[in-house]
Design an enzyme around this catalytic site. Structure first.
Site: not given
Length: 529
Positions: A263, A302
């Site tokens: 990720e 994020c």
């Protein structure tokens, strides 16, 4: 115990069933609001090969001997243990990560809630120890010769490499899935904010709620950790695309087929639909979410909004409305209860963000930036503070689609029509999340079909759920977290489907009687959901 010459506590590592302090120069953790040292850690002098082997030999068999329901009970015990220390976790998050109460709650309470969610879901799998994927199918003329697909837990260790922004949630959401799968967790939190992860892990290990070797944790440099991975191990990484590439190219990862979930960077977009005119409820919801995503965790998420896509006719109205709300943000030391946005995680992050904003300014115009920056109970010379910065750029300014500034910065970009808006969103080349705001359900449905191929999650907001949705940047354990392309190409969570990363899917071809004998050990996660 205090580190020599520092006067601050030493964060011990938890490996091979022991608490071990590292040696050498190590790393000093600081309070990002003040610059004061708060802890010290090191991994120098540790035998990481032996530590990984201990997890495989001791932790793995202990977990695999348990049913899914048994492992689910372990997760509930972890959550209970952590909940009792919530006050301390909140204090550490403020001191070492610069979190406001809201920021800390998202991280800490989110981690506990995720553990409980997976405990409840895992309990539904009952006494089984293996997964099954779909029903048996006939594979020959003989109806008794059939095939099913089963999932067997991988035999190795799960190495979790986490980013600095969510030291609690990143730790426990990964641990929840690997422990439930029967795979021991070997956690490497980001060094700069490792105190919270270390303190929480210590609480759980001291409570003896997990089998020996099920959870290990390193505080400091990863050192030669990856050199000792082998077939049957897995890596779950959260961080920069550059670091992810280094991991992908590591000889052990390539040669031994080590499983890797990434990720990484993500230029997430928020899209205001053409019908959401200034003064409308959808417009107000859009502005609120952009401001919230720019300021929560000081933009260090994020999933935060980086690109603000708006109809060209409403560009100025959006920019002015967002700037008006940003001007109300109180920036400073989160120990002051009036503060609504704290510092970045470190001075290194501050320098990186300031440089990123300078780079973006070459392709965009700064519309709002507090100058000079007014801080509450903090010194700009020693604190890692950067004020929220809103920019405006033309749609063809490619840099705003390429460069992610991992802090309180976002860029307003005008679009001509819906197709143009969707094309701009795709220019992120793979994102974790996007959100769309409209009172028109048909537009929202069209957006889902148009944007799905380049996004891991889509949040479609109409006024009917304006006050009930969790937010653009909030990740829920029942939904997948990840995205294609530059976002890493991985998936975390998503309910029980997350267990498959830690299971080898195998086709079993056998007689009907043999498959029947397997049934007692099989659980279907799809049925549980």
């Amino acid at each position: 115990m205090a580190a020599a010459g520092t006067g601050v506590p030493v964060l011990e590592n938890f490996i091979a069933g022991k608490k071990i302090a590292g040696t050498g120069t190590g790393s000093t953790l600081v309070n990002p609001s003040t610059g004061d040292p708060v802890a010290w850690c090191s991994t120098q002098g540790l035998d990481l090969s032996a530590a990984l082997d201990y997890s495989r030999r001791i932790g793995g068999p202990a977990l695999k001997s348990l049913s899914f329901a048994d492992r689910a009970e372990l997760l509930w015990s972890i959550a209970d243990s952590l909940f009792k220390g919530r006050k301390l976790w909140m204090e550490i998050a403020q001191t070492n990560a610069g979190n406001t109460k809201t920021d800390a709650s998202i991280d800490i309470d989110g981690s506990i809630a995720t553990l409980r969610y997976y405990s409840k879901e895992g309990g539904k799998l009952g006494a089984a120890t293996l997964l099954t994927d779909g029903p048996a199918v006939r594979v020959s003329r003989d109806p008794k010769f059939q095939a099913i697909h089963i999932g067997t837990p991988i035999p190795g260790v799960a190495v979790h490499i986490n980013a600095f922004n969510f030291p609690a949630w990143a730790l426990w959401e990964k641990v929840a899935i690997s422990i439930l799968s029967g795979v021991p967790s070997f956690v490497k939190p980001a060094t700069s904010t490792a105190w919270l992860a270390q303190a929480m892990a210590q609480r759980v290990l001291d409570a003896n709620v997990l089998p020996e070797g099920a959870l290990s944790l390193l505080c400091g440099s990863a050192g030669d950790l990856l050199d000792h991975l082998r077939f049957g191990d897995a890596i779950v990484f959260t961080g920069s695309a550059d670091t992810a590439d280094v991991i992908r190219q590591h000889a052990c990862v390539r040669q031994h087929g080590v499983r890797l979930n990434v990720e990484a960077d993500s230029l997430n977009a928020a899209l205001l639909a053409p019908d959401a005119e200034p003064g409308s409820p959808a417009f107000a919801l859009f502005v609120r979410e952009v401001v919230r995503e720019m300021t929560i965790k000081a933009g260090q998420k994020c999933t935060a909004i980086r690109r603000v896509l708006v109809p060209a006719a409403h560009e100025a109205a959006v920019a002015n409305a967002v700037a008006e709300e940003l001007a109300k943000v109180v920036i400073g030391n989160p120990a002051n209860p009036a503060v609504t946005m704290g510092p970045l995680a470190s001075m290194a992050q501050r320098r990186t963000i300031e440089e990123g904003i300078r780079q973006l300014s070459a392709a965009a115009t700064v519309h709002y930036q507090a100058n000079p920056l007014q801080l509450a109970d903090a010194d700009p010379a020693t604190g890692a503070f950067v004020g929220p910065t809103l920019l405006r750029a033309a749609a063809d300014a490619q840099l705003v689609h390429d460069l992610e500034v991992f802090g309180p910065a976002a860029t307003v970009i005008p679009y001509a029509d819906a197709d143009h808006a969707f094309a701009l969103a795709h220019k992120g080349c793979g994102s974790l999340a996007a959100s769309v705001y409209s009172a028109d359900p048909h537009f929202l449905a069209t957006a889902a079909a148009a944007l799905g191929s380049s996004h891991g999650r889509l949040l479609l907001i109409d006024p009917s759920i304006g006050d009930s949705h969790m937010g653009h940047g909030v990740v829920m354990p029942s939904c997948i977290h990840g995205g294609p392309g530059r976002a890493g190409g991985g998936e975390e969570m998503g309910g029980l489907r997350a267990l498959w990363f830690y299971h080898q899917r195998t086709a079993i071809q056998a007689s009907e009687e043999t498959l029947e004998a397997l049934k007692a050990n099989l659980a279907n996660p799809a049925m549980a959901e």
